[in-house]
Design an enzyme around this catalytic site. Structure first.
Site, mmCIF file in Angstrom:
data_model
loop_
_atom_site.group_PDB
_atom_site.id
_atom_site.type_symbol
_atom_site.label_atom_id
_atom_site.label_comp_id
_atom_site.label_asym_id
_atom_site.label_seq_id
_atom_site.Cartn_x
_atom_site.Cartn_y
_atom_site.Cartn_z
ATOM 1 N N VAL A 1 2.508 3.608 -3.270
ATOM 2 C CA VAL A 1 1.848 4.655 -4.055
ATOM 3 C C VAL A 1 1.109 5.604 -3.125
ATOM 4 O O VAL A 1 0.314 5.174 -2.300
ATOM 5 C CB VAL A 1 0.830 4.058 -5.052
ATOM 6 C CG1 VAL A 1 0.209 5.164 -5.900
ATOM 7 C CG2 VAL A 1 1.480 3.014 -5.942
ATOM 8 N N GLU B 1 15.182 16.525 -4.096
ATOM 9 C CA GLU B 1 16.526 15.966 -3.927
ATOM 10 C C GLU B 1 17.545 16.875 -4.626
ATOM 11 O O GLU B 1 17.203 17.666 -5.495
ATOM 12 C CB GLU B 1 16.605 14.581 -4.583
ATOM 13 C CG GLU B 1 15.456 13.670 -4.256
ATOM 14 C CD GLU B 1 15.832 12.627 -3.211
ATOM 15 O OE1 GLU B 1 17.025 12.566 -2.842
ATOM 16 O OE2 GLU B 1 14.930 11.898 -2.769
ATOM 17 N N LYS C 1 4.726 4.718 -10.103
ATOM 18 C CA LYS C 1 3.465 4.589 -9.356
ATOM 19 C C LYS C 1 2.294 4.313 -10.306
ATOM 20 O O LYS C 1 1.394 3.533 -9.982
ATOM 21 C CB LYS C 1 3.236 5.851 -8.539
ATOM 22 C CG LYS C 1 4.302 6.013 -7.436
ATOM 23 C CD LYS C 1 4.284 7.413 -6.844
ATOM 24 C CE LYS C 1 5.337 7.595 -5.760
ATOM 25 N NZ LYS C 1 5.517 9.033 -5.404
ATOM 26 N N GLU D 1 0.828 -1.222 0.000
ATOM 27 C CA GLU D 1 0.000 0.000 0.000
ATOM 28 C C GLU D 1 0.856 1.264 0.000
ATOM 29 O O GLU D 1 0.527 2.265 -0.651
ATOM 30 C CB GLU D 1 -0.913 -0.016 1.231
ATOM 31 C CG GLU D 1 -1.863 1.154 1.345
ATOM 32 C CD GLU D 1 -2.925 1.158 0.256
ATOM 33 O OE1 GLU D 1 -3.854 0.366 0.308
ATOM 34 O OE2 GLU D 1 -2.793 1.985 -0.684
ATOM 35 N N GLY E 1 6.376 11.198 3.548
ATOM 36 C CA GLY E 1 6.630 11.594 4.924
ATOM 37 C C GLY E 1 6.660 10.391 5.842
ATOM 38 O O GLY E 1 6.054 9.363 5.570
ATOM 39 N N GLY F 1 14.169 20.727 1.442
ATOM 40 C CA GLY F 1 14.159 19.265 1.537
ATOM 41 C C GLY F 1 12.985 18.616 0.826
ATOM 42 O O GLY F 1 12.755 17.418 0.960
ATOM 43 N N ILE G 1 -2.416 7.551 1.571
ATOM 44 C CA ILE G 1 -3.745 7.341 0.972
ATOM 45 C C ILE G 1 -3.917 5.856 0.663
ATOM 46 O O ILE G 1 -3.125 5.301 -0.089
ATOM 47 C CB ILE G 1 -3.909 8.139 -0.341
ATOM 48 C CG1 ILE G 1 -3.523 9.611 -0.148
ATOM 49 C CG2 ILE G 1 -5.326 8.008 -0.872
ATOM 50 C CD1 ILE G 1 -3.492 10.408 -1.457
#
Lengths: 428, 428
Positions: B132, B190, B205, B129, B302, B187, B136
C-alpha cells in the site's frame, strides 16, 4: 497475562490525556497486547487539587519514591517536563529495572545518550515518540519505516506556536508583535515565549531527529538557531509576491562527509508540501536517497495527540514484555558526526536590501555577487517610500554559506547599501 | 552473525530496486541489524536477458524451487505480483519455515488472512508494507504508531495513475480521455487502464488499510467502488469554482457499531490536506479519536520507493531473527466486521442537475430535498447553453445515503429534471 502497572510522573495536560486514553481504550489495548494496562500511582504536586479524571485518591502521591521505587510498577511514564528532577527520576527508575516512556524533548536532546546507555545496561526500554511533533509517529518512521534508506534531509515545522504566528501574519498581513499577543491570549504562546519564538524548542527536537535520522551523535550545541522575532510584514509580503511562505524550519542535511543542522525562518516555495502546513499543525518532511520526498503531518501538541504517542510507546513496551525482548530494540549504533563548514552548506537565499536610488547601484550590487561566484535566480527593484532609496529583492541560486557571508560583509561596508533588511534561506 | 540469505521471486522494476538498495546500503544495513543481507537466488523468467544490475549469472534461476525450497534461504521476497502462482509460492515458502516479504496488494487483499494464519502457524513473519502506498510506511503507522488510538476514518489517495489524471485535468482544464492518453504515453497508465481508473487497484489497498486500521476482517467485496472515467471537465470546473478539487479517494469509516469502505471520486475542500496532493504522489489521511487529523505523504509507486518499504520489512525480519521472535508480532486479533447500511452512511454531497428553465422548478427541486430531510448548504443556478435548460449545482449538508438515493430516484422520475449530470461525495 497479569496487568501491567504504570506509574506516572506528572498529571498536567499530557498526563491527564494518558489517563483518559488508558481508561477509554482499555479493551482495544488488551486486544493489542494481551495484557491489561493499569495506572497504579501518579506523582502530583498537590494531592488535594480537584481533577476531572477517573483516578482514586489513593493512586495520587506527592512522593516520587512511590513511583520510581515502587516494586509493583513495571513502566514509568515521565510527563513532568524539564531536565531536573526528571532526569534523576528516570535514571533511578531504570536502575530499578523499570521501563520508561517520556515526552521530554529537553531531556532527550541534552541527555538522550546517557539515558539510552543506562537503559541498554539495565535491559530496559526507553521510548520517547511524544518528544517530537506530538501525535505524529515520526520517530518510528525514521527508525523503522526508513531503516533501509539513507536519509539525507529532514525539514520540520515542529513548533506549533511559531507556525501559528507565521500563518496568521501571512493570512492577515498582521505584524509579529500583534499576532504574538493574540497567541498568548489564546494560550498558543507562553507568557515568556522565548523558547518557542527564538527557535530553542525546535532546536531540541531537531537534535533528536538528526540523531535518529543520521545515526549520528548530534548535540544541541550543533544546531544553529535563529528565531522568528525579526520576521517583518514586508518579508512575508515580498515572499508571497514571489511565491513563498515564511516558515520556521528545522533543517538537517547530510552528505557522505558531514552534516549540518539549523533552525531558521525560511522562504518555502508554495508548491512545497511544507508551505501549506498552517496553524498549530506540525509536519516533518523527510528526503531519503531511495524513497525520495515524503512528509508526515499532524497535531504537534495538545493533551490527546501527545498522549496518543505516549500510549503507543506503552503498547510497544508491553509487547516487548510479552516477548521478553525489552532493552534490545531501537538503539542503532551512533556514528561520530562531522559538522559541515560554511563552505559545505549550500542553499538558495532571499535577500532584501535598501540601497541608494542612483545610477550604477545595481551594477555594484550584482558585481559583489559575481566576485564571490554567487549566481542570481531573480532580482526585483522597487522604489521605496523613503527617497532617495530603492528596495532590491534578490533570490540566488544555490550558493555556499561562506560566499554568502562574504557578500553580506561587503554589502555592510558599501555606502550605496543603506541596509541589509533581511536574509532568508530558500527551499523549493 | 552469519549473513542472512534472501531469495527474490521476480526481478522486474521493484525487484531491481531491492537489489540496488541491498547492494548500495549494505554497510548501513549491517549497522542496523548486526547481520549482512545477501541476495542468494533470484527467480526470473529469462536468465539470458541483459540486466544492468550487480548479480552474478549463477544467482539467477528460472525454477521457483531454487528459491522456495532452497535450504540456504532465510527470507523470500515476492515481487512478481498477481495472485497465482505468487500465493502458492508464498505458502510453500512458509511451510518450509521461510519468512516472507511481499509487495503484493492483490494477494494480501484477497488472501491476507490465509497467508497470515499460515505464517503464525509456522512461526514465520509476513510483512507487506510495500503493498500500500509504495514508499509511505503507512502500515507501520497504523499498526504501531497509532496502536493506542481508535481510528475512525482513513482516506487515501492511493493510486498514482488516477491522481496524475485528475491533477492534470484540474491544472489544465483538459478532458479525461486526452489526459489518459498522455498518461499512457508517459508510462503512468497501463495500456489497459481499467484496474487503475475504475478504482479496483485502490479498492485492494483499502481492504488492507481497513483491515489494519479497524482490526476487522474486511473483504475486497465489502468495498463499494466507483472509478474516474465519468469525471467531466465541467465537474472539475464547478468544483474549483466552489473551492473543491476532485480526487479519487479510498474512504474507510467506522463508528461503534459498523464500518463502511468505498473508493469514489470525491470533491475535496481545498483547505483539506489531501486537496494539494498532486501528480503521482500518494497520501493517506488518518483520523483517530485521540490524535485527531494526521496525513502521510510520499511516492506511491516506483522502483526505489517501493523497494525502500520492502527492504525496511527485510530489516524488521532480520531484527526479529536476531531476537528470536519471528512470527510473534503484528497480528492483531480481528473483529467481526459489520457493514454500515445506507442509512448509517452520512456525508455531504455535490449534485449537478440539468433542469427545465421555467418558473417553479427550483421550488420543486428544493421540495424533494425537504421531503427526505436533506438540508442544503449551497445552491447555484446557471443558465445553460442548451435552452430552455438551466444548470443547478447543489451542495448538501451531511445526509444519509438512503435519503440521498431517494432524492435521486425522485429526480429521475421528474419531467422538469432533464438529467442528473453528476453526484459526488464531499469531504471538507
Amino acid at each position: 497475562m497479569k496487568p501491567i502497572k504504570v506509574g506516572l510522573l506528572g498529571l498536567g495536560t499530557v498526563g491527564t490525556g494518558v489517563v483518559r486514553i488508558i481508561e477509554g481504550h482499555q479493551q482495544d489495548l488488551v486486544s493489542q497486547t494481551g495484557a491489561e494496562i493499569e495506572i497504579a500511582k501518579v506523582l502530583v504536586q498537590d494531592k488535594s487539587k480537584a481533577r476531572n479524571i477517573a483516578l482514586t485518591a489513593q493512586k495520587l502521591t506527592d512522593s516520587p519514591e512511590d513511583v520510581i521505587s515502587n516494586p509493583d510498577i513495571d513502566i514509568v511514564v515521565e510527563v513532568m517536563g524539564g531536565v531536573e528532577p526528571a532526569k534523576q527520576y528516570i535514571l533511578e527508575a531504570l536502575d530499578r529495572g523499570k521501563h520508561v516512556v517520556t515526552a521530554n524533548k529537553d531531556l532527550m536532546a541534552l541527555h538522550g545518550r546517557e539515558i539510552l546507555s543506562r537503559a541498554a545496561e539495565k535491559g530496559c526500554d526507553v521510548f520517547y515518540e511524544a518528544s517530537v511533533a506530538g501525535g505524529i509517529p515520526i520517530i518510528r518512521t525514521l527508525v523503522e519505516g526508513f531503516s533501509s534508506d539513507r536519509i539525507t534531509k529532514i525539514m520540520g515545522i515542529i513548533n506549533g506556536t511559531t507556525n501559528y504566528i507565521l500563518s496568521k501574519m501571512s493570512q492577515e498581513g498582521a505584524a509579529y508583535a500583534d499576532v504574538l499577543k493574540e497567541a498568548q491570549q489564546l494560550g498558543y504562546a507562553e507568557s515568556d515565549p522565548t523558547s518557542d519564538v527564538e527557535g530553542f524548542d525546535a532546536a531540541r527536537k531537531m537534535t533528536i531527529l538528526g540523531t535518529l535520522g543520521f545515526h549520528a551523535n548530534v548535540a544541541l550545541s550543533d544546531v544553529k538557531v535563529r528565531g522568528i522575532s525579526q520576521v517583518s510584514k514586508a518579508d512575508i509580503a515580498y515572499g508571497k509576491q514571489l511565491g513563498y511562505e515564511v516558515k520556521l524550519l528545522g533543517i538537517a542535511e547530510r552528505n557522505d562527509e558531514a552534516i549540518s543542522i539549523s533552525v531558521q525562518p525560511t522562504m518555502v516555495k508554495k508548491s512545497h508540501p511544507l508551505a501549506s502546513v498552517n496553524g498549530v499543525y506540525n509536519a516533518v518532511y523527510v528526503y531519503g536517497e531511495a524513497v525520495g520526498e515524503t512528509m508526515f503531518y499532524g497535531p504537534g501538541a495538545g493533551e490527546m495527540p501527545t498522549a496518543t504517542s505516549i500510549v503507543a510507546d506503552l503498547v510497544a513496551v508491553v509487547r516487548n514484555l510479552t516477548l521478553g525482548i525489552n532493552g534490545q530494540r531501537g538503539i542503532a549504533p551512533y556514528r561520530e558526526k562531522k559538522l559541515k563548514t560554511d563552505d559545505q552548506i549550500r542553499a538558495k537565499h532571499f535577500i532584501l536590501l535598501h540601497v541608494q536610488d542612483k545610477a550604477g547601484v545595481l551594477a555594484q550590487i550584482t558585481q559583489v555577487f559575481a566576485e564571490h561566484e554567487v549566481s542570481l535566480e531573480s532580482l526585483l527593484q522597487h522604489p521605496n517610500d523613503a527617497n532617495p532609496s530603492a528596495e532590491i529583492i534578490i533570490i540566488t541560486h544555490d550558493a555556499n554559506q561562506a560566499s554568502m557571508n562574504k557578500v553580506l560583509q561587503q554589502f555592510e561596508a558599501m555606502d550605496v547599501v543603506q541596509a541589509i533588511k533581511s536574509v532568508y534561506r530558500v527551499e523549493v
